[in-house]
Design a protein around this motif. Structure first.
Motif, PDB file in Angstrom:
ATOM      1  N   SER A 220       3.677 -13.960 -17.437  1.00  0.00           N
ATOM      2  CA  SER A 220       3.980 -13.329 -18.719  1.00  0.00           C
ATOM      3  C   SER A 220       4.220 -11.830 -18.559  1.00  0.00           C
ATOM      4  CB  SER A 220       2.838 -13.561 -19.719  1.00  0.00           C
ATOM      5  OG  SER A 220       1.698 -12.814 -19.353  1.00  0.00           O
ATOM      6  N   LEU A 221       5.007 -11.273 -19.464  1.00  0.00           N
ATOM      7  CA  LEU A 221       5.301  -9.848 -19.441  1.00  0.00           C
ATOM      8  C   LEU A 221       4.042  -9.028 -19.715  1.00  0.00           C
ATOM      9  CD1 LEU A 221       7.513  -7.711 -19.191  1.00  0.00           C
ATOM     10  CD2 LEU A 221       7.872  -7.906 -21.665  1.00  0.00           C
ATOM     11  N   TRP A 222       3.223  -9.471 -20.673  1.00  0.00           N
ATOM     12  CA  TRP A 222       1.989  -8.753 -20.972  1.00  0.00           C
ATOM     13  C   TRP A 222       1.040  -8.789 -19.776  1.00  0.00           C
ATOM     14  CZ3 TRP A 222       0.387 -10.276 -26.674  1.00  0.00           C
ATOM     15  CH2 TRP A 222       1.307  -9.688 -27.559  1.00  0.00           C
ATOM     16  N   GLY A 223       0.957  -9.933 -19.102  1.00  0.00           N
ATOM     17  CA  GLY A 223       0.099 -10.027 -17.929  1.00  0.00           C
ATOM     18  C   GLY A 223       0.548  -9.080 -16.827  1.00  0.00           C
ATOM     19  N   LYS A 224       1.851  -8.985 -16.625  1.00  0.00           N
ATOM     20  CA  LYS A 224       2.358  -8.070 -15.600  1.00  0.00           C
ATOM     21  C   LYS A 224       2.111  -6.615 -15.997  1.00  0.00           C
ATOM     22  CE  LYS A 224       5.883 -11.300 -13.964  1.00  0.00           C
ATOM     23  NZ  LYS A 224       7.334 -11.589 -13.847  1.00  0.00           N
ATOM     24  N   ALA A 225       2.162  -6.337 -17.303  1.00  0.00           N
ATOM     25  CA  ALA A 225       1.838  -4.986 -17.773  1.00  0.00           C
ATOM     26  C   ALA A 225       0.379  -4.641 -17.490  1.00  0.00           C
ATOM     27  CB  ALA A 225       2.133  -4.872 -19.266  1.00  0.00           C
ATOM     28  N   LEU A 226      -0.520  -5.612 -17.680  1.00  0.00           N
ATOM     29  CA  LEU A 226      -1.928  -5.387 -17.364  1.00  0.00           C
ATOM     30  C   LEU A 226      -2.110  -5.145 -15.871  1.00  0.00           C
ATOM     31  CD1 LEU A 226      -3.968  -7.929 -19.531  1.00  0.00           C
ATOM     32  CD2 LEU A 226      -3.720  -5.475 -19.844  1.00  0.00           C
ATOM     33  N   SER A 244      -2.826   2.263 -23.957  1.00  0.00           N
ATOM     34  CA  SER A 244      -3.736   1.950 -25.066  1.00  0.00           C
ATOM     35  C   SER A 244      -3.605   0.477 -25.459  1.00  0.00           C
ATOM     36  CB  SER A 244      -3.446   2.847 -26.266  1.00  0.00           C
ATOM     37  OG  SER A 244      -2.105   2.673 -26.713  1.00  0.00           O
ATOM     38  N   PHE A 245      -2.364  -0.024 -25.475  1.00  0.00           N
ATOM     39  CA  PHE A 245      -2.158  -1.441 -25.765  1.00  0.00           C
ATOM     40  C   PHE A 245      -2.743  -2.311 -24.652  1.00  0.00           C
ATOM     41  CE2 PHE A 245       0.461  -5.241 -25.020  1.00  0.00           C
ATOM     42  CZ  PHE A 245       0.214  -5.929 -26.192  1.00  0.00           C
ATOM     43  N   ALA A 246      -2.558  -1.876 -23.389  1.00  0.00           N
ATOM     44  CA  ALA A 246      -3.115  -2.630 -22.259  1.00  0.00           C
ATOM     45  C   ALA A 246      -4.635  -2.695 -22.360  1.00  0.00           C
ATOM     46  CB  ALA A 246      -2.695  -1.990 -20.935  1.00  0.00           C
ATOM     47  N   GLY A 247      -5.275  -1.590 -22.757  1.00  0.00           N
ATOM     48  CA  GLY A 247      -6.724  -1.585 -22.909  1.00  0.00           C
ATOM     49  C   GLY A 247      -7.175  -2.525 -24.018  1.00  0.00           C
ATOM     50  N   ALA A 248      -6.481  -2.486 -25.163  1.00  0.00           N
ATOM     51  CA  ALA A 248      -6.832  -3.377 -26.264  1.00  0.00           C
ATOM     52  C   ALA A 248      -6.646  -4.840 -25.867  1.00  0.00           C
ATOM     53  CB  ALA A 248      -5.981  -3.043 -27.492  1.00  0.00           C
ATOM     54  N   LEU A 249      -5.575  -5.123 -25.109  1.00  0.00           N
ATOM     55  CA  LEU A 249      -5.330  -6.494 -24.664  1.00  0.00           C
ATOM     56  C   LEU A 249      -6.403  -6.961 -23.692  1.00  0.00           C
ATOM     57  CD1 LEU A 249      -3.524  -8.991 -24.637  1.00  0.00           C
ATOM     58  CD2 LEU A 249      -2.119  -7.878 -22.876  1.00  0.00           C
ATOM     59  N   ALA A 250      -6.821  -6.076 -22.778  1.00  0.00           N
ATOM     60  CA  ALA A 250      -7.886  -6.428 -21.833  1.00  0.00           C
ATOM     61  C   ALA A 250      -9.189  -6.721 -22.564  1.00  0.00           C
ATOM     62  CB  ALA A 250      -8.090  -5.296 -20.824  1.00  0.00           C
TER      63      ALA A 250
END
Length: 346
Positions: A220-226, A244-250
């Motif tokens: 996933s794109l979000w997973g690769k961003a993390l 900030s979005f990566a932190g909230a997603l984690a």
């Protein structure tokens, strides 16, 4: 001890270790992305277990009001930030949608479902829906404003958040312990062992969760961003990834894993508002053994922690916690002797 007793102890240890593996992986994820040693991970376990058990008992869980309170506080933070930095009506509407409308919709659904006997699957799904948003909201309130602080400052903040969440758990859930019914009454004989449906559910859901996380990070794109944020925060920002979005997603994934772990634990033991702390610490031991970096080593270490805990409870039940937590001492000593200390970059 004979062979049969050893098999029972190994079975119990592997069952507990599977849950510790989920928690350890969540801790590694949060630390890699945000540099937060997330001590309050155990509170998500307690909230998930209490929520699921109360829904199964036909009662409305305190998570409903906790979610609304967190959303209101997060909206206040977003509103103040908007006044300082600008952003206009669009930013305010987005904050109102995520911080107020979404928690209110989830809470309203819980009020409609509670006490109507929809069954374990519906209650488990609703539990995850109630607990998971607490992660991003908590990140917004406690950690995002100090995201660039040192690891020590973030650790101190995490300890403070843990103490606050324990107090909120007591206020919203009360001091009474609860226990959920078993997911299944299935019992399978495997030689001298009796494998319960609950154990099978723990194994299956743990394996499925680990595979799902692997697919998320790989596909996933979000997973690769993390993953990019975990490797290099500055580089991630330079290529357009919002840290900030990566932190909230984690934090959202950590809350999801904590809620799922709570659902698995709830039928196995009586859960109190502060029960999650010790469970979370055992996942933390596994994460430390994995160097707060390696997911496979963390998962293997979690299974070892579960087995050691089970065997220690047979020989010295009063000292089992001491024995488990002592596992990190040789690891810390070895790392201090073999790795060069590097000052944290600003």
């Amino acid at each position: 001890m004979d062979g049969t007793i050893l098999l029972f102890l190994l079975q119990d240890g592997i069952t507990n270790g599977a849950i510790y593996a989920l928690l350890g992986i969540a801790l590694v994820l949060v630390f890699a992305v945000t540099r937060v040693i997330f001590i309050p991970q155990g509170e998500f376990i307690a909230f998930g277990a209490l929520t699921y058990a109360l829904l199964e008992a036909g009662r409305l869980p305190g998570t409903v009001w906790l979610l609304i309170v967190f959303g209101a506080v997060a909206f206040t933070f977003d509103f103040v930030a908007m006044l300082k930095d600008g952003g206009g009506v669009r930013r305010l509407a987005k904050a109102a949608l995520l911080d107020l409308a979404l928690p209110a919709a989830i809470a309203g659904t819980a009020m409609l479902v509670a006490g109507r006997g929809f069954g374990p699957l519906a209650h488990a799904a609703l539990t995850l829906a109630l607990v998971t948003p607490l992660g991003p909201l908590l990140y917004r309130v406690a950690f995002m404003p100090i995201a660039s602080a040192s690891v020590l400052t973030l650790l101190i903040t995490a300890v403070g958040v843990h103490l606050v969440l324990v107090g909120l758990g007591l206020a919203f859930f009360g001091a009474e312990g609860v226990r959920a019914p078993a997911i299944s009454d299935l019992m399978i004989e495997a030689g001298p062992l009796l494998v319960s449906g609950q154990n099978l559910a723990v194994y299956a859901l743990t394996a499925a969760s680990i595979v799902a996380l692997w697919l998320f990070f790989e596909r996933s794109l979000w997973g690769k961003a993390l993953r990019a944020t975990a490797v290099n925060r500055l580089g991630a920002r330079l290529v357009g990834i919002r840290t900030s979005f990566a932190g909230a997603l984690a934090f959202g994934l950590a809350a999801l894993v904590g809620g799922l772990s709570g659902i698995l634990v709830a039928p196995m033991t009586t859960i109190y508002y502060d029960t999650g702390f010790l469970i979370g610490l055992k996942g933390f031991v596994a994460a430390i053994i994995g160097g707060l970096a390696s997911h496979p080593i963390t998962a293997a270490a979690a299974l070892a922690v579960g087995v050691v805990e089970s065997i220690a409870s047979f020989f010295a039940s009063d000292l089992k916690e001491v024995i488990v937590f002592s596992l990190i001492l040789p690891v810390l000593m070895w790392r201090s002797l073999t790795q060069t200390h590097v000052e944290e970059e600003d």
